[in-house]
Design a protein around this motif. Structure first.
Motif, PDB file in Angstrom:
ATOM      1  N   TYR A 144      27.781 -28.628 -26.018  1.00 35.48           N
ATOM      2  CA  TYR A 144      28.487 -27.446 -26.534  1.00 35.48           C
ATOM      3  C   TYR A 144      28.209 -26.181 -25.733  1.00 35.48           C
ATOM      4  CZ  TYR A 144      30.122 -23.750 -29.629  1.00 35.48           C
ATOM      5  OH  TYR A 144      30.764 -22.650 -30.132  1.00 35.48           O
ATOM      6  N   SER A 145      26.945 -25.865 -25.520  1.00 33.89           N
ATOM      7  CA  SER A 145      26.623 -24.602 -24.862  1.00 33.89           C
ATOM      8  C   SER A 145      27.133 -24.565 -23.429  1.00 33.89           C
ATOM      9  CB  SER A 145      25.105 -24.367 -24.883  1.00 33.89           C
ATOM     10  OG  SER A 145      24.591 -24.415 -26.189  1.00 33.89           O
ATOM     11  N   LEU A 146      26.948 -25.663 -22.682  1.00 31.48           N
ATOM     12  CA  LEU A 146      27.405 -25.688 -21.297  1.00 31.48           C
ATOM     13  C   LEU A 146      28.929 -25.581 -21.194  1.00 31.48           C
ATOM     14  CD1 LEU A 146      26.808 -25.911 -18.289  1.00 31.48           C
ATOM     15  CD2 LEU A 146      26.821 -28.406 -18.546  1.00 31.48           C
ATOM     16  N   PRO A 147      29.701 -26.361 -21.946  1.00 28.81           N
ATOM     17  CA  PRO A 147      31.155 -26.160 -21.881  1.00 28.81           C
ATOM     18  C   PRO A 147      31.583 -24.743 -22.252  1.00 28.81           C
ATOM     19  CG  PRO A 147      30.667 -28.272 -22.882  1.00 28.81           C
ATOM     20  CD  PRO A 147      29.352 -27.556 -22.747  1.00 28.81           C
ATOM     21  N   ALA A 148      30.847 -24.096 -23.172  1.00 30.25           N
ATOM     22  CA  ALA A 148      31.167 -22.707 -23.517  1.00 30.25           C
ATOM     23  C   ALA A 148      30.967 -21.802 -22.308  1.00 30.25           C
ATOM     24  CB  ALA A 148      30.291 -22.248 -24.686  1.00 30.25           C
ATOM     25  N   LEU A 149      29.858 -21.984 -21.593  1.00 28.55           N
ATOM     26  CA  LEU A 149      29.609 -21.186 -20.391  1.00 28.55           C
ATOM     27  C   LEU A 149      30.645 -21.476 -19.312  1.00 28.55           C
ATOM     28  CD1 LEU A 149      27.828 -19.256 -18.710  1.00 28.55           C
ATOM     29  CD2 LEU A 149      26.473 -21.262 -18.048  1.00 28.55           C
ATOM     30  N   MET A 150      31.031 -22.740 -19.170  1.00 28.88           N
ATOM     31  CA  MET A 150      31.949 -23.123 -18.101  1.00 28.88           C
ATOM     32  C   MET A 150      33.354 -22.564 -18.296  1.00 28.88           C
ATOM     33  SD  MET A 150      30.019 -24.542 -15.964  1.00 28.88           S
ATOM     34  CE  MET A 150      31.303 -25.009 -14.788  1.00 28.88           C
ATOM     35  N   LEU A 151      33.690 -22.100 -19.495  1.00 31.93           N
ATOM     36  CA  LEU A 151      34.977 -21.428 -19.673  1.00 31.93           C
ATOM     37  C   LEU A 151      35.114 -20.264 -18.705  1.00 31.93           C
ATOM     38  CD1 LEU A 151      35.327 -21.346 -23.566  1.00 31.93           C
ATOM     39  CD2 LEU A 151      36.842 -22.541 -21.980  1.00 31.93           C
ATOM     40  N   THR A 152      34.019 -19.533 -18.494  1.00 32.37           N
ATOM     41  CA  THR A 152      34.067 -18.429 -17.539  1.00 32.37           C
ATOM     42  C   THR A 152      33.543 -18.841 -16.168  1.00 32.37           C
ATOM     43  OG1 THR A 152      31.953 -17.665 -18.456  1.00 32.37           O
ATOM     44  CG2 THR A 152      33.943 -16.577 -19.230  1.00 32.37           C
ATOM     45  N   ALA A 153      32.469 -19.636 -16.136  1.00 33.13           N
ATOM     46  CA  ALA A 153      31.873 -20.001 -14.854  1.00 33.13           C
ATOM     47  C   ALA A 153      32.839 -20.785 -13.979  1.00 33.13           C
ATOM     48  CB  ALA A 153      30.596 -20.808 -15.077  1.00 33.13           C
ATOM     49  N   SER A 154      33.762 -21.521 -14.586  1.00 32.01           N
ATOM     50  CA  SER A 154      34.715 -22.307 -13.795  1.00 32.01           C
ATOM     51  C   SER A 154      35.651 -21.415 -12.991  1.00 32.01           C
ATOM     52  CB  SER A 154      35.536 -23.217 -14.708  1.00 32.01           C
ATOM     53  OG  SER A 154      36.341 -22.459 -15.605  1.00 32.01           O
ATOM     54  N   LEU A 155      35.775 -20.139 -13.383  1.00 34.35           N
ATOM     55  CA  LEU A 155      36.653 -19.231 -12.659  1.00 34.35           C
ATOM     56  C   LEU A 155      36.117 -18.911 -11.261  1.00 34.35           C
ATOM     57  CD1 LEU A 155      37.487 -16.788 -15.582  1.00 34.35           C
ATOM     58  CD2 LEU A 155      39.070 -18.399 -14.500  1.00 34.35           C
ATOM     59  N   PHE A 156      34.805 -19.037 -11.088  1.00 34.00           N
ATOM     60  CA  PHE A 156      34.252 -18.764  -9.758  1.00 34.00           C
ATOM     61  C   PHE A 156      33.354 -19.900  -9.264  1.00 34.00           C
ATOM     62  CE2 PHE A 156      32.148 -16.225 -13.072  1.00 34.00           C
ATOM     63  CZ  PHE A 156      30.878 -16.791 -13.088  1.00 34.00           C
ATOM     64  N   ALA A 157      33.542 -21.091  -9.822  1.00 33.67           N
ATOM     65  CA  ALA A 157      32.760 -22.253  -9.415  1.00 33.67           C
ATOM     66  C   ALA A 157      33.193 -22.740  -8.030  1.00 33.67           C
ATOM     67  CB  ALA A 157      32.931 -23.378 -10.432  1.00 33.67           C
ATOM     68  N   PRO A 158      32.309 -23.440  -7.312  1.00 37.02           N
ATOM     69  CA  PRO A 158      32.704 -24.053  -6.037  1.00 37.02           C
ATOM     70  C   PRO A 158      33.783 -25.099  -6.276  1.00 37.02           C
ATOM     71  CG  PRO A 158      30.311 -24.071  -6.322  1.00 37.02           C
ATOM     72  CD  PRO A 158      30.897 -23.679  -7.637  1.00 37.02           C
ATOM     73  N   PRO A 159      34.537 -25.464  -5.261  1.00 36.07           N
ATOM     74  CA  PRO A 159      35.587 -26.478  -5.423  1.00 36.07           C
ATOM     75  C   PRO A 159      35.007 -27.793  -5.937  1.00 36.07           C
ATOM     76  CG  PRO A 159      35.786 -25.374  -3.302  1.00 36.07           C
ATOM     77  CD  PRO A 159      34.489 -24.928  -3.884  1.00 36.07           C
ATOM     78  N   PRO A 160      35.676 -28.440  -6.882  1.00 35.76           N
ATOM     79  CA  PRO A 160      35.196 -29.744  -7.372  1.00 35.76           C
ATOM     80  C   PRO A 160      35.047 -30.740  -6.226  1.00 35.76           C
ATOM     81  CG  PRO A 160      36.950 -28.901  -8.773  1.00 35.76           C
ATOM     82  CD  PRO A 160      36.894 -27.991  -7.585  1.00 35.76           C
ATOM     83  N   GLY A 161      33.945 -31.473  -6.241  1.00 36.13           N
ATOM     84  CA  GLY A 161      33.704 -32.465  -5.205  1.00 36.13           C
ATOM     85  C   GLY A 161      33.045 -31.922  -3.960  1.00 36.13           C
ATOM     86  N   SER A 162      32.893 -30.602  -3.857  1.00 32.41           N
ATOM     87  CA  SER A 162      32.222 -30.024  -2.691  1.00 32.41           C
ATOM     88  C   SER A 162      30.722 -30.243  -2.802  1.00 32.41           C
ATOM     89  CB  SER A 162      32.524 -28.525  -2.590  1.00 32.41           C
ATOM     90  OG  SER A 162      31.879 -27.822  -3.650  1.00 32.41           O
ATOM     91  N   ASP A 163      29.993 -29.978  -1.714  1.00 32.83           N
ATOM     92  CA  ASP A 163      28.545 -30.206  -1.738  1.00 32.83           C
ATOM     93  C   ASP A 163      27.817 -29.204  -2.629  1.00 32.83           C
ATOM     94  OD1 ASP A 163      28.923 -27.996  -0.149  1.00 32.83           O
ATOM     95  OD2 ASP A 163      27.762 -28.724   1.554  1.00 32.83           O
ATOM     96  N   ARG A 164      28.516 -28.139  -3.048  1.00 31.44           N
ATOM     97  CA  ARG A 164      27.897 -27.142  -3.944  1.00 31.44           C
ATOM     98  C   ARG A 164      28.241 -27.392  -5.409  1.00 31.44           C
ATOM     99  NH1 ARG A 164      30.255 -21.742  -2.221  1.00 31.44           N
ATOM    100  NH2 ARG A 164      32.002 -23.067  -1.587  1.00 31.44           N
ATOM    101  N   ASP A 165      29.156 -28.317  -5.663  1.00 30.24           N
ATOM    102  CA  ASP A 165      29.651 -28.527  -7.024  1.00 30.24           C
ATOM    103  C   ASP A 165      28.554 -29.009  -7.975  1.00 30.24           C
ATOM    104  OD1 ASP A 165      31.363 -28.863  -9.205  1.00 30.24           O
ATOM    105  OD2 ASP A 165      31.946 -30.873  -8.591  1.00 30.24           O
TER     106      ASP A 165
END
Length: 308
Positions: A144-165
């Motif tokens: 629950y807590s992580l998906p809540a954070l990812m609502l905003t963090a996904s806006l500036f997250a590294p590209p999915p599948g990249s070495d930083r993901d």
């Protein structure tokens, strides 16, 4: 700070109705968490301001909806709300918070998945009555807590599948773990009065404590002080494991991510100073001077980046 009307324009939001919808969410977020609101407005590129505001407002609105009543009531409320959200994303809505969310989903490639992850995880919150073990707490954070954070963090997250993901996702997990522990300590007095303590029962038992003890023991009780110190140490350890997060995002997002971490560090310092007195104080918060100093330092960094 970029004017709000200019930020809406920079984000490509020109519809008068949508501009009103986003403005309503801005007012909500500003009341709910002024420090986080100021950090987003001062430190993020202006084109992201409306999207972050809409995501945070939706998260907070959902959390408020499913936070009252018995478990059956909360679960039914979540089922109804989840249906309304799904309908809004596909057909529109008469609710301002959902119109802004639907527009944000249209503008952000992965936001629809993040909304679904959050609503799926909200079933954990709707059924929550406390934690028995540390494993229970960790499961709550992941689901629950992580998906809540990812609502905003996904806006500036590294590209999915990249070495930083994967490192970014792990860093976000440790940040929200620390954040959640800090919230549970900061809310300990109120939670004890409402029989909804966020510290696992077995962690309390290590110090000879039960939930009801936190309503009647004096704040200078050594057991209470030791409990607060141990939980603060766990939060501090988690914060230590997420300090590489700023290095995993693009330069323009780094001042904001650094500030998120620094604000939790300040909150943790305030809780350490309070110790067992968290049971007496209405709210334990960091020094305003220290918070302003963090914002000012990172705002200067962000301003220099934009000038380049």
């Amino acid at each position: 700070m970029t004017r709000w009307s200019a930020a809406l324009t920079h984000a490509g939001i020109r519809s008068p109705q949508l501009r009103e919808d986003y403005d309503a969410q801005r007012r909500l977020v500003r009341r709910f968490d002024r420090h986080a609101y100021l950090a987003a407005r001062l430190l993020l590129p202006s084109r992201f301001h409306p999207l972050v505001v809409a995501a945070v407002a939706f998260m907070h609105h959902t959390d408020e909806l499913i936070d009252s009543g018995d478990v059956n009531t909360r679960q039914e409320t979540l089922r109804s709300w989840s249906h309304q959200v799904t309908e809004a994303l596909h057909q529109g809505s008469d609710q301002s918070v959902l119109r802004a969310l639907a527009d944000t989903v249209r503008r952000s490639q992965h936001m629809a998945d993040r909304v679904r992850d959050f609503l799926d995880g909200a079933t954990v919150e709707a059924a929550w009555t406390g934690f028995r073990t540390e494993d229970d707490f960790q499961a709550y954070v992941r689901r629950y807590s992580l998906p809540a954070l990812m609502l905003t963090a996904s806006l500036f997250a590294p590209p999915p599948g990249s070495d930083r993901d994967a490192p970014f996702h792990q860093g976000c997990l440790k940040l929200i773990e620390a954040w959640q522990r800090i919230d549970h300590l900061a809310d300990l007095r109120e939670d004890a009065e409402n029989d909804k303590i966020g510290i696992p029962l077995l962690s309390l038992a290590e110090y000879g404590l039960k939930p009801e003890d936190l309503r009647r023991r004096p704040s200078n009780d050594p057991a209470v002080s030791l409990l607060v110190r141990a939980q603060a140490d766990l939060a501090g350890h988690a914060l230590g494991e997420c300090r590489t997060l700023p290095d995993l995002v693009e330069d323009e997002f780094r001042p904001f991510v650094r500030t998120l971490i620094s604000m939790q560090e300040l909150r943790l310092e305030a809780l350490r100073r309070a110790g067992g007195a968290v049971l007496e104080e209405d709210e334990v918060r960091p020094s305003a001077v220290a918070a302003v100093r963090v914002l000012a330092r990172q705002t200067a960094v962000a301003w220099r980046m934009r000038r380049r």
